[in-house]
Design a protein around this motif. Structure first.
Motif, PDB file in Angstrom:
ATOM      1  N   LEU A  28      31.765  -2.615  93.904  1.00 30.82           N
ATOM      2  CA  LEU A  28      31.046  -2.716  92.602  1.00 30.82           C
ATOM      3  C   LEU A  28      30.307  -4.031  92.907  1.00 30.82           C
ATOM      4  O   LEU A  28      29.482  -4.238  91.812  1.00 30.82           O
ATOM      5  CB  LEU A  28      31.995  -3.016  91.486  1.00 30.82           C
ATOM      6  CG  LEU A  28      32.848  -1.889  90.723  1.00 30.82           C
ATOM      7  CD1 LEU A  28      33.885  -2.603  89.781  1.00 30.82           C
ATOM      8  CD2 LEU A  28      31.949  -0.952  90.242  1.00 30.82           C
ATOM      9  N   LEU A  29      30.219  -4.714  93.907  1.00 33.00           N
ATOM     10  CA  LEU A  29      29.516  -5.793  94.217  1.00 33.00           C
ATOM     11  C   LEU A  29      27.859  -5.426  94.038  1.00 33.00           C
ATOM     12  O   LEU A  29      27.422  -6.389  93.226  1.00 33.00           O
ATOM     13  CB  LEU A  29      29.620  -6.401  95.493  1.00 33.00           C
ATOM     14  CG  LEU A  29      28.837  -7.838  95.903  1.00 33.00           C
ATOM     15  CD1 LEU A  29      29.323  -8.680  94.902  1.00 33.00           C
ATOM     16  CD2 LEU A  29      29.101  -8.076  97.279  1.00 33.00           C
ATOM     17  N   PRO A  30      27.426  -4.800  94.564  1.00 30.90           N
ATOM     18  CA  PRO A  30      25.829  -4.374  94.359  1.00 30.90           C
ATOM     19  C   PRO A  30      25.413  -4.192  92.967  1.00 30.90           C
ATOM     20  O   PRO A  30      24.324  -4.362  92.310  1.00 30.90           O
ATOM     21  CB  PRO A  30      25.254  -3.314  95.417  1.00 30.90           C
ATOM     22  CG  PRO A  30      26.710  -2.559  95.669  1.00 30.90           C
ATOM     23  CD  PRO A  30      27.766  -3.661  95.278  1.00 30.90           C
ATOM     24  N   PHE A  31      26.416  -3.317  92.089  1.00 28.60           N
ATOM     25  CA  PHE A  31      26.060  -2.904  90.767  1.00 28.60           C
ATOM     26  C   PHE A  31      26.180  -4.110  89.665  1.00 28.60           C
ATOM     27  O   PHE A  31      25.503  -4.326  88.896  1.00 28.60           O
ATOM     28  CB  PHE A  31      27.112  -1.804  90.200  1.00 28.60           C
ATOM     29  CG  PHE A  31      26.926  -0.655  91.243  1.00 28.60           C
ATOM     30  CD1 PHE A  31      25.977   0.346  90.767  1.00 28.60           C
ATOM     31  CD2 PHE A  31      27.886  -0.435  92.322  1.00 28.60           C
ATOM     32  CE1 PHE A  31      25.681   1.596  91.544  1.00 28.60           C
ATOM     33  CE2 PHE A  31      27.581   0.860  93.046  1.00 28.60           C
ATOM     34  CZ  PHE A  31      26.831   1.700  92.745  1.00 28.60           C
ATOM     35  N   VAL A  32      27.288  -5.032  90.108  1.00 36.11           N
ATOM     36  CA  VAL A  32      27.462  -6.224  89.444  1.00 36.11           C
ATOM     37  C   VAL A  32      26.310  -7.090  89.446  1.00 36.11           C
ATOM     38  O   VAL A  32      25.716  -7.839  88.661  1.00 36.11           O
ATOM     39  CB  VAL A  32      28.673  -6.670  89.356  1.00 36.11           C
ATOM     40  CG1 VAL A  32      28.597  -8.055  88.932  1.00 36.11           C
ATOM     41  CG2 VAL A  32      29.979  -6.043  89.066  1.00 36.11           C
ATOM     42  N   ALA A  33      25.892  -7.346  90.833  1.00 37.77           N
ATOM     43  CA  ALA A  33      24.816  -8.174  91.300  1.00 37.77           C
ATOM     44  C   ALA A  33      23.520  -7.615  90.528  1.00 37.77           C
ATOM     45  O   ALA A  33      22.741  -8.372  90.044  1.00 37.77           O
ATOM     46  CB  ALA A  33      24.518  -8.428  92.621  1.00 37.77           C
TER      47      ALA A  33
END
Length: 368
Positions: A28-33
């Motif tokens: 989920l990191l790139p989507f949250v960023a």
């Protein structure tokens, strides 16, 4: 649907959402960023729309400029960081020798006061501790190397985040309008009011604190470099990066900088300069930067932010750290709303709703 069933529905939805985040936390990191970048840049897109640009064109211009600036900063700073990192690794043996020379008199003085059997026990304990630390470090590095998860996260952050940010920024207003259309009509006005409070809190904290961190990082890096501290650029930028956690950034930078200064400089005057830099930085941040850029009415207490960051990092890792401030802001707004409703309810005032036996009309200290 009665009140109890509605409460159960929302609690179940919240639990499922939390389970979804926990199970997919590794990807989920790139989507949250990307969502965070879109949120930060949405006011600029709205302003460009007012100037006559279409939403797609405004999003394209903003995304292109953002990527160009990010790549430019990356290309400018990366060689300097790489050079300082290589120098740091190369100087580790010299630092170890210096530390040994400075610590030797203290150790000898301590050993003369201990019995021989106590000295043997201390040597055995330190020997076992060093072996355990080395084994732990090798296990961590080996696990990261084998899984390749850190590399995958870095690549996804670099290449997927701009794409996600573009689509979120382009469709931001439509997403907000769609969510608004799904709100229960009976409580829509109340939910919108709380959403506005959450947005004001996030805008005041994230955008303001982000600018404070940037200014602190550049300021500390410049001042430490001019003071002649080895690796001042890395230490200064890292201090600014973690300054969104109240007090932690300054403590981290001070401890690391003073430690390097004690190993590098032979006179305490140079060490005092390093300490003075951080004292001045805290004075400037506390009296000028934070009041002007973040403000006093954000409503996020430093202790609440620290707890949120630590809890998020413990549960979700780096993703939890990114989500900590938004989640704590949402919880803070909802807690204040619940407190307002409680104070206005018969449960607080008593059965008659007129202030109960004490005749009070509000919480202690609320009346002037």
């Amino acid at each position: 649907m009665n009140t109890r069933n509605r409460a159960l529905f929302w609690l179940a939805s919240l639990a499922l959402f939390g389970l979804f985040l926990y199970e997919l936390r590794d990807i989920l990191l790139p989507f949250v960023a990307g969502m965070a970048v879109a949120y930060l840049l949405d006011p600029i897109a709205d302003r460009l729309e007012k100037w006559g640009l279409s939403r797609t064109l405004a999003t394209s211009v903003i995304t292109a400029l953002f990527v160009i600036v990010a790549i430019g900063v990356f290309l400018l700073v990366l060689p300097l960081l790489q050079q300082q990192l290589v120098d740091f690794i190369g100087r580790l043996p010299a630092y170890a020798d210096t530390l040994r020379e400075k610590a030797a008199p203290l150790v000898d003085s301590l050993l003369t006061r201990l019995a021989p059997e106590d000295v043997d026990r201390l040597r055995a304990a330190f020997g076992g501790l060093s072996q355990r630390l080395m084994s732990w470090a090798l296990a961590v590095v080996g696990g990261l190397w084998q899984s390749g998860l850190a590399v995958v996260n870095l690549l996804s952050l670099l290449f997927i985040t701009p794409i996600v940010a573009f689509y979120f920024l382009r469709d931001w207003d439509r997403i907000v309008a769609y969510i608004d259309g799904l709100l229960p009509r009976v409580h829509a006005d109340i939910i919108r009011e709380q959403a506005r409070r959450i947005d004001a809190t996030l805008a005041g904290f994230v955008r303001g604190q982000g600018l404070v961190c940037l200014l602190l990082g550049v300021g500390y890096a410049t001042a430490l470099t001019l003071a002649g501290l080895d690796f001042g650029l890395i230490v200064g930028l890292a201090t600014g990066l973690v300054s969104f956690i109240p007090y932690f950034g300054a403590i981290f930078g001070l401890v690391v900088s003073v430690g390097v200064a004690l190993l590098q400089f032979s006179d305490m005057f140079r060490v005092g300069i390093i300490v003075a830099i951080f004292v001045a930085g805290q004075v400037i941040e506390g009296n000028f930067l934070t009041p002007k850029l973040v403000g006093e009415r954000v409503g996020l207490h430093p202790v609440w932010v620290i707890f949120g960051v630590l809890a998020g990092g413990s549960l979700f890792g780096f993703l939890g750290v990114l989500l900590a401030v938004p989640v704590t802001a949402v919880i803070g707004v909802l807690v204040r709303f619940a407190a307002e409703r409680y104070v206005a309810s018969p449960l607080y005032h008593g059965r008659d709703g007129e202030g109960g036996r004490d005749g009070g009309g509000g919480p202690p200290g609320a009346r002037e």
